[in-house]
Design a protein around this motif. Structure first.
Motif, mmCIF file in Angstrom:
data_model
loop_
_atom_site.group_PDB
_atom_site.id
_atom_site.type_symbol
_atom_site.label_atom_id
_atom_site.label_comp_id
_atom_site.label_asym_id
_atom_site.label_seq_id
_atom_site.Cartn_x
_atom_site.Cartn_y
_atom_site.Cartn_z
ATOM 1 N N ASP A 22 -6.364 14.082 -3.946
ATOM 2 C CA ASP A 22 -5.023 14.691 -3.955
ATOM 3 C C ASP A 22 -3.930 13.621 -3.853
ATOM 4 O O ASP A 22 -2.888 13.719 -4.488
ATOM 5 C CB ASP A 22 -4.868 15.740 -2.839
ATOM 6 N N GLY A 23 -4.194 12.579 -3.079
ATOM 7 C CA GLY A 23 -3.228 11.487 -2.934
ATOM 8 C C GLY A 23 -3.042 10.709 -4.223
ATOM 9 O O GLY A 23 -1.929 10.315 -4.575
ATOM 10 N N ASN A 103 -5.765 17.148 10.923
ATOM 11 C CA ASN A 103 -5.033 18.308 10.423
ATOM 12 C C ASN A 103 -3.550 17.949 10.270
ATOM 13 O O ASN A 103 -2.861 17.711 11.270
ATOM 14 C CB ASN A 103 -5.195 19.465 11.409
ATOM 15 N N PRO A 104 -3.040 17.919 9.041
ATOM 16 C CA PRO A 104 -1.633 17.532 8.822
ATOM 17 C C PRO A 104 -0.640 18.384 9.615
ATOM 18 O O PRO A 104 0.441 17.902 9.978
ATOM 19 C CB PRO A 104 -1.443 17.731 7.315
ATOM 20 N N VAL A 120 -5.538 20.836 6.175
ATOM 21 C CA VAL A 120 -6.650 19.957 6.583
ATOM 22 C C VAL A 120 -7.628 19.686 5.437
ATOM 23 O O VAL A 120 -8.264 18.634 5.388
ATOM 24 C CB VAL A 120 -7.380 20.531 7.824
ATOM 25 N N SER A 121 -7.724 20.616 4.512
ATOM 26 C CA SER A 121 -8.663 20.442 3.404
ATOM 27 C C SER A 121 -8.117 19.550 2.293
ATOM 28 O O SER A 121 -8.807 19.261 1.319
ATOM 29 C CB SER A 121 -9.027 21.808 2.816
ATOM 30 N N ARG A 122 -6.856 19.119 2.414
ATOM 31 C CA ARG A 122 -6.224 18.212 1.442
ATOM 32 C C ARG A 122 -5.381 17.226 2.223
ATOM 33 O O ARG A 122 -4.154 17.230 2.125
ATOM 34 C CB ARG A 122 -5.308 18.996 0.477
ATOM 35 N N ASN A 123 -6.071 16.357 2.987
ATOM 36 C CA ASN A 123 -5.290 15.540 3.929
ATOM 37 C C ASN A 123 -5.041 14.101 3.486
ATOM 38 O O ASN A 123 -4.798 13.213 4.290
ATOM 39 C CB ASN A 123 -5.876 15.631 5.340
ATOM 40 N N VAL A 124 -5.071 13.879 2.171
ATOM 41 C CA VAL A 124 -4.493 12.699 1.496
ATOM 42 C C VAL A 124 -5.245 11.373 1.675
ATOM 43 O O VAL A 124 -5.380 10.623 0.707
ATOM 44 C CB VAL A 124 -2.995 12.492 1.890
ATOM 45 N N VAL A 125 -5.685 11.079 2.891
ATOM 46 C CA VAL A 125 -6.305 9.771 3.136
ATOM 47 C C VAL A 125 -7.511 9.868 4.066
ATOM 48 O O VAL A 125 -7.638 10.808 4.851
ATOM 49 C CB VAL A 125 -5.346 8.756 3.817
ATOM 50 N N HIS A 126 -8.324 8.818 3.987
ATOM 51 C CA HIS A 126 -9.400 8.589 4.952
ATOM 52 C C HIS A 126 -9.136 7.268 5.658
ATOM 53 O O HIS A 126 -8.670 6.316 5.035
ATOM 54 C CB HIS A 126 -10.758 8.514 4.258
ATOM 55 N N ALA A 127 -9.454 7.205 6.956
ATOM 56 C CA ALA A 127 -9.437 5.938 7.696
ATOM 57 C C ALA A 127 -10.640 5.911 8.627
ATOM 58 O O ALA A 127 -10.894 6.885 9.345
ATOM 59 C CB ALA A 127 -8.144 5.807 8.500
#
Ligand code: UDP
Length: 162
Positions: A22-23, A103-104, A120-127
């Motif tokens: 999505d990002g 959760n955004p 939360v299901s489209r939260n743009v990034v992973h870290a």
């Protein structure tokens, strides 16, 4: 010279940051990269690929029994991801703060998820969430021995070259 004697291995800490599909689709890669650059971290690896399901299963080993796991796989394979390795002092902890809560809706303004995310299901990034986790993920995603579906194989990304 100077740096050899005065710096410690702490500054070599590394973490894995990924811009999720999505990002990438929303053209947020540049803004996310810029946040890490502004903070002073060093970009030491970057690639764009459509993540294979088996790699994602390894990446999200701890989520495999969750009810939402099939949705996570579907989301994470919906388009290319941009996977980066960032280096610097305390980069794992700092990145988690910069990325914000999972959760955004609960993520603070000023964080990536707080500024760009809605659900939360489209939260743009992973870290990565720990130094050990980061080492495992970097090995997984940046292992040169692994075969990937890469950006060059545009047909597999579902985008046409114009
Ligand atoms: N996720 C989801 N629904 C949930 C919890 C998690 O879709 O209720 C997804 C979300 O994309 C999240 C990923 O699964 O980023 C991994 O979850 P984790 O708890 O490891 O959170 P993170 O470390 O990404 O903040």
């Amino acid at each position: 010279g100077f740096s050899y004697y005065c710096t410690t291995s702490e500054v070599r800490e590394r973490t894995l940051i990924a811009v999720k599909p999505d990002g990438v689709q929303r053209r947020l890669v540049g803004q996310i990269v810029q946040r890490f650059e502004k903070r002073g971290f060093k970009l030491v690896g970057l690639k764009m690929l459509k993540a294979p399901e088996d790699l994602l299963s390894q990446h999200y080993l701890n989520l495999q029994k969750k009810a939402f796991f099939p949705q996570v796989l579907c989301y994470m394979t919906s388009g290319p991801v941009v996977v980066m390795v960032w280096e610097g002092y305390n980069v794992v902890r700092s990145s988690r703060v910069m990325v914000g809560k999972t959760n955004p809706a609960e993520a603070d303004p000023g964080t990536v998820r707080g500024d760009f995310g809605i659900h939360v299901s489209r939260n743009v990034v992973h870290a990565s969430d720990s130094v050990e986790g980061a080492q495992r993920e970097i090995q997984l995603w940046h292992n040169p021995g692994r075969t990937y579906t890469t950006f060059e194989d545009q047909s597999s990304l579902g985008i046409s070259a114009r």
